[in-house]
Motif scaffolding. Structure first.
Motif, PDB file in Angstrom:
ATOM      1  N   ALA A   1      31.698  43.670  41.376  1.00  0.00           N
ATOM      2  CA  ALA A   1      33.153  43.508  41.225  1.00  0.00           C
ATOM      3  C   ALA A   1      33.637  42.307  42.029  1.00  0.00           C
ATOM      4  CB  ALA A   1      33.879  44.781  41.659  1.00  0.00           C
ATOM      5  N   SER A   2      33.076  42.110  43.231  1.00  0.00           N
ATOM      6  CA  SER A   2      33.570  41.008  44.053  1.00  0.00           C
ATOM      7  C   SER A   2      33.101  39.661  43.504  1.00  0.00           C
ATOM      8  CB  SER A   2      33.167  41.187  45.515  1.00  0.00           C
ATOM      9  OG  SER A   2      31.760  41.137  45.635  1.00  0.00           O
ATOM     10  N   ALA A   3      31.941  39.620  42.864  1.00  0.00           N
ATOM     11  CA  ALA A   3      31.513  38.352  42.235  1.00  0.00           C
ATOM     12  C   ALA A   3      32.536  37.955  41.172  1.00  0.00           C
ATOM     13  CB  ALA A   3      30.123  38.489  41.621  1.00  0.00           C
ATOM     14  N   LEU A   4      32.910  38.924  40.347  1.00  0.00           N
ATOM     15  CA  LEU A   4      33.909  38.649  39.303  1.00  0.00           C
ATOM     16  C   LEU A   4      35.244  38.238  39.928  1.00  0.00           C
ATOM     17  CD1 LEU A   4      34.591  40.700  36.107  1.00  0.00           C
ATOM     18  CD2 LEU A   4      36.474  39.939  37.529  1.00  0.00           C
ATOM     19  N   ALA A   5      35.689  39.027  40.916  1.00  0.00           N
ATOM     20  CA  ALA A   5      37.002  38.772  41.531  1.00  0.00           C
ATOM     21  C   ALA A   5      37.045  37.396  42.195  1.00  0.00           C
ATOM     22  CB  ALA A   5      37.318  39.865  42.550  1.00  0.00           C
ATOM     23  N   ASN A   6      35.924  37.005  42.816  1.00  0.00           N
ATOM     24  CA  ASN A   6      35.879  35.684  43.449  1.00  0.00           C
ATOM     25  C   ASN A   6      35.951  34.564  42.414  1.00  0.00           C
ATOM     26  OD1 ASN A   6      35.424  35.336  46.512  1.00  0.00           O
ATOM     27  ND2 ASN A   6      34.242  37.173  46.008  1.00  0.00           N
ATOM     28  N   LYS A   7      35.251  34.728  41.291  1.00  0.00           N
ATOM     29  CA  LYS A   7      35.343  33.689  40.262  1.00  0.00           C
ATOM     30  C   LYS A   7      36.783  33.583  39.762  1.00  0.00           C
ATOM     31  CE  LYS A   7      34.037  31.836  35.824  1.00  0.00           C
ATOM     32  NZ  LYS A   7      33.208  31.742  34.633  1.00  0.00           N
ATOM     33  N   VAL A   8      37.391  34.715  39.484  1.00  0.00           N
ATOM     34  CA  VAL A   8      38.752  34.714  38.937  1.00  0.00           C
ATOM     35  C   VAL A   8      39.745  34.098  39.936  1.00  0.00           C
ATOM     36  CG1 VAL A   8      40.626  36.222  38.155  1.00  0.00           C
ATOM     37  CG2 VAL A   8      38.266  36.680  37.431  1.00  0.00           C
ATOM     38  N   ALA A   9      39.606  34.461  41.209  1.00  0.00           N
ATOM     39  CA  ALA A   9      40.547  33.989  42.236  1.00  0.00           C
ATOM     40  C   ALA A   9      40.431  32.482  42.471  1.00  0.00           C
ATOM     41  CB  ALA A   9      40.316  34.744  43.547  1.00  0.00           C
ATOM     42  N   PHE A  10      39.293  31.921  42.104  1.00  0.00           N
ATOM     43  CA  PHE A  10      39.041  30.493  42.286  1.00  0.00           C
ATOM     44  C   PHE A  10      39.990  29.626  41.446  1.00  0.00           C
ATOM     45  CE2 PHE A  10      36.329  27.073  40.250  1.00  0.00           C
ATOM     46  CZ  PHE A  10      36.389  26.167  41.295  1.00  0.00           C
ATOM     47  N   TYR A  11      40.457  30.157  40.311  1.00  0.00           N
ATOM     48  CA  TYR A  11      41.301  29.350  39.429  1.00  0.00           C
ATOM     49  C   TYR A  11      42.762  29.402  39.864  1.00  0.00           C
ATOM     50  CZ  TYR A  11      37.092  29.240  36.654  1.00  0.00           C
ATOM     51  OH  TYR A  11      35.798  29.051  36.260  1.00  0.00           O
ATOM     52  N   PRO A  12      43.361  28.234  40.094  1.00  0.00           N
ATOM     53  CA  PRO A  12      44.732  28.200  40.606  1.00  0.00           C
ATOM     54  C   PRO A  12      45.762  28.834  39.663  1.00  0.00           C
ATOM     55  CG  PRO A  12      43.909  25.962  40.158  1.00  0.00           C
ATOM     56  CD  PRO A  12      42.763  26.889  39.975  1.00  0.00           C
ATOM     57  N   GLU A  13      45.426  28.929  38.381  1.00  0.00           N
ATOM     58  CA  GLU A  13      46.371  29.547  37.425  1.00  0.00           C
ATOM     59  C   GLU A  13      46.497  31.053  37.635  1.00  0.00           C
ATOM     60  OE1 GLU A  13      43.778  27.595  36.580  1.00  0.00           O
ATOM     61  OE2 GLU A  13      44.245  26.334  34.845  1.00  0.00           O
ATOM     62  N   VAL A  14      45.480  31.651  38.294  1.00  0.00           N
ATOM     63  CA  VAL A  14      45.500  33.102  38.495  1.00  0.00           C
ATOM     64  C   VAL A  14      46.103  33.402  39.869  1.00  0.00           C
ATOM     65  CG1 VAL A  14      44.146  35.222  38.553  1.00  0.00           C
ATOM     66  CG2 VAL A  14      43.402  33.319  37.095  1.00  0.00           C
ATOM     67  N   VAL A  15      47.216  34.116  39.874  1.00  0.00           N
ATOM     68  CA  VAL A  15      47.916  34.407  41.118  1.00  0.00           C
ATOM     69  C   VAL A  15      47.345  35.662  41.777  1.00  0.00           C
ATOM     70  CG1 VAL A  15      50.184  34.769  42.164  1.00  0.00           C
ATOM     71  CG2 VAL A  15      49.991  33.491  40.028  1.00  0.00           C
ATOM     72  N   ALA A  16      46.971  36.646  40.982  1.00  0.00           N
ATOM     73  CA  ALA A  16      46.503  37.921  41.525  1.00  0.00           C
ATOM     74  C   ALA A  16      45.705  38.665  40.461  1.00  0.00           C
ATOM     75  CB  ALA A  16      47.691  38.767  41.970  1.00  0.00           C
ATOM     76  N   GLU A  17      44.957  39.667  40.918  1.00  0.00           N
ATOM     77  CA  GLU A  17      44.225  40.546  39.988  1.00  0.00           C
ATOM     78  C   GLU A  17      44.396  41.994  40.450  1.00  0.00           C
ATOM     79  OE1 GLU A  17      39.935  39.905  39.677  1.00  0.00           O
ATOM     80  OE2 GLU A  17      39.715  41.699  38.432  1.00  0.00           O
ATOM     81  N   LEU A  18      44.490  42.888  39.481  1.00  0.00           N
ATOM     82  CA  LEU A  18      44.492  44.337  39.751  1.00  0.00           C
ATOM     83  C   LEU A  18      43.353  44.956  38.965  1.00  0.00           C
ATOM     84  CD1 LEU A  18      45.802  47.065  40.712  1.00  0.00           C
ATOM     85  CD2 LEU A  18      47.209  46.956  38.626  1.00  0.00           C
ATOM     86  N   CYS A  19      42.560  45.797  39.616  1.00  0.00           N
ATOM     87  CA  CYS A  19      41.414  46.418  38.919  1.00  0.00           C
ATOM     88  C   CYS A  19      41.129  47.800  39.432  1.00  0.00           C
ATOM     89  CB  CYS A  19      40.170  45.541  39.122  1.00  0.00           C
ATOM     90  SG  CYS A  19      38.590  46.369  38.763  1.00  0.00           S
ATOM     91  N   TRP A  20      40.873  48.725  38.533  1.00  0.00           N
ATOM     92  CA  TRP A  20      40.088  49.901  38.871  1.00  0.00           C
ATOM     93  C   TRP A  20      39.182  50.234  37.703  1.00  0.00           C
ATOM     94  CZ3 TRP A  20      45.573  50.980  38.913  1.00  0.00           C
ATOM     95  CH2 TRP A  20      46.030  51.827  37.921  1.00  0.00           C
ATOM     96  N   SER A  21      38.109  50.961  38.013  1.00  0.00           N
ATOM     97  CA  SER A  21      37.052  51.187  37.038  1.00  0.00           C
ATOM     98  C   SER A  21      37.479  52.143  35.935  1.00  0.00           C
ATOM     99  CB  SER A  21      35.825  51.740  37.756  1.00  0.00           C
ATOM    100  OG  SER A  21      34.763  51.900  36.851  1.00  0.00           O
ATOM    101  N   ASP A  22      36.842  51.999  34.778  1.00  0.00           N
ATOM    102  CA  ASP A  22      37.007  52.984  33.705  1.00  0.00           C
ATOM    103  C   ASP A  22      35.918  54.060  33.809  1.00  0.00           C
ATOM    104  OD1 ASP A  22      34.928  51.308  33.076  1.00  0.00           O
ATOM    105  OD2 ASP A  22      35.504  51.003  30.997  1.00  0.00           O
ATOM    106  N   ASP A  23      35.068  53.968  34.811  1.00  0.00           N
ATOM    107  CA  ASP A  23      34.031  54.983  35.010  1.00  0.00           C
ATOM    108  C   ASP A  23      34.689  56.192  35.677  1.00  0.00           C
ATOM    109  OD1 ASP A  23      32.737  52.697  34.269  1.00  0.00           O
ATOM    110  OD2 ASP A  23      31.432  52.588  36.019  1.00  0.00           O
ATOM    111  N   PRO A  24      34.572  57.383  35.067  1.00  0.00           N
ATOM    112  CA  PRO A  24      35.330  58.538  35.568  1.00  0.00           C
ATOM    113  C   PRO A  24      35.073  58.871  37.047  1.00  0.00           C
ATOM    114  CG  PRO A  24      34.137  59.094  33.537  1.00  0.00           C
ATOM    115  CD  PRO A  24      33.808  57.684  33.853  1.00  0.00           C
ATOM    116  N   GLY A  25      33.883  58.582  37.529  1.00  0.00           N
ATOM    117  CA  GLY A  25      33.549  58.984  38.903  1.00  0.00           C
ATOM    118  C   GLY A  25      33.905  57.963  39.967  1.00  0.00           C
TER     119      GLY A  25
END
Ligand code: WAQ
Ligand code: MG
Ligand code: MG
Ligand code: MG
Length: 256
Positions: free
Chosen positions: A171-195
């Protein structure tokens, strides 16, 4: 640098009237040729044993990356506390407000996250209006071609105990890539895995881990990227999210 390969998996269950089906699981990494088999086996195992169910289709794709990867130094991690879903979501909303996301946009993100049918990618929404900016509907935008640089991850693990779990690493690899782009101000995430009920908010250079973002047993979740209101070329951003190879870490081992 030796050539990297993008190794990607996605698994889905059939669903009447919908050729893409219901998302079960996905995963990926960027590895050297001799590491492909190990990662492909891990991803196949993940697809075959996922708690969201047995897939009807599994796509595994392996492709040489022709562009040189960009090294992106990791953002810092902050762990928050919450004991109830109400409390966890309040922490998330407050963080988003502090980052400057509008109330409309926060509410629109929560609506997206609560949908019962999980999509395999992320929804891109305007930080002010909350309107959906990508045209990807039920597919969403799947961020791809990123991984941790192995030595940088080992270095980070010395000071952060949350980075030992496979899920937090992915998750942090993805979040770090996304945060790198100046067009992205923020991200919200939680899993779709029930547990898995811990999720995160990123923004202003911090990965905020938040427990209790949903009830255990609930199979809805997702990702929302809050996009700067003044962005002109959303297709160009989507192209980089999907295609630009990114390694999280430092190219020169200055930290050794
Ligand atoms: N690109 C865009 N969206 C994605 C991607 C991707 N590569 N992979 C998953 N998603 C979306 C999709 O809608 C999924 O349904 C949703 O995110 C959740 O994916 O620090 O495990 O892989 O302990 O189930 C966060 C906390 C865990 C980790 C998130 O998400 C930690 C998680 P999952
Ligand atoms: Mg995942
Ligand atoms: Mg950014
Ligand atoms: Mg999942």
């Amino acid at each position: 640098m030796e050539n990297l390969f993008s190794v990607r998996m996605r698994a889905a269950k059939e669903n009447d009237g919908d050729e893409r089906g219901i998302h079960i699981s996905g995963g990926e990494g960027l590895r050297l040729y001799h590491q492909i088999q190990e990662l492909a086996e891990e991803l196949l195992q993940k697809a075959l044993t996922h708690e969201r169910g047995k897939p009807d289709t599994i796509h595994l794709s392996i492709e040489k990356v022709k562009e040189n990867p960009v090294f992106v130094p990791p953002i810092s991690i902050k762990n928050h506390e919450a004991n109830t879903v109400e409390g966890g979501r309040e922490v998330a909303c407050q963080l988003l407000r502090n980052i400057g996301i509008s109330e409309n946009s926060i509410q629109s993100a929560l609506q997206h996250m609560k949908k019962p049918k999980s999509i395999r990618g992320a929804a891109l929404i305007d930080e002010v209006s909350g309107l959906r900016l990508d045209q990807r509907g039920d597919k969403g935008v799947r961020v791809s071609r990123m991984d941790w640089d192995v030595e940088s991850l080992r270095f980070m693990q010395k000071s952060d105990s949350s980075l030992v779990h496979q899920r937090a690493i992915e998750a942090s690899a993805l979040a770090n890539k996304v945060a790198f782009y100046p067009e992205v101000v923020a991200e919200l995430c939680w899993s779709d895995d029930p547990g898995y009920t811990t999720g995160y908010v990123t923004g202003q250079g911090i990965y905020h881990r938040i427990p209790c973002l949903k009830e255990s047993g609930n199979a809805s979740g997702g990702r929302v990227f809050f996009i700067r209101h003044d962005v002109q070329n959303i297709e160009d951003l989507i192209h980089r999210l999907e295609r630009q190879p990114v390694l999280i870490g430092w190219e020169k081992k200055a930290f050794e």
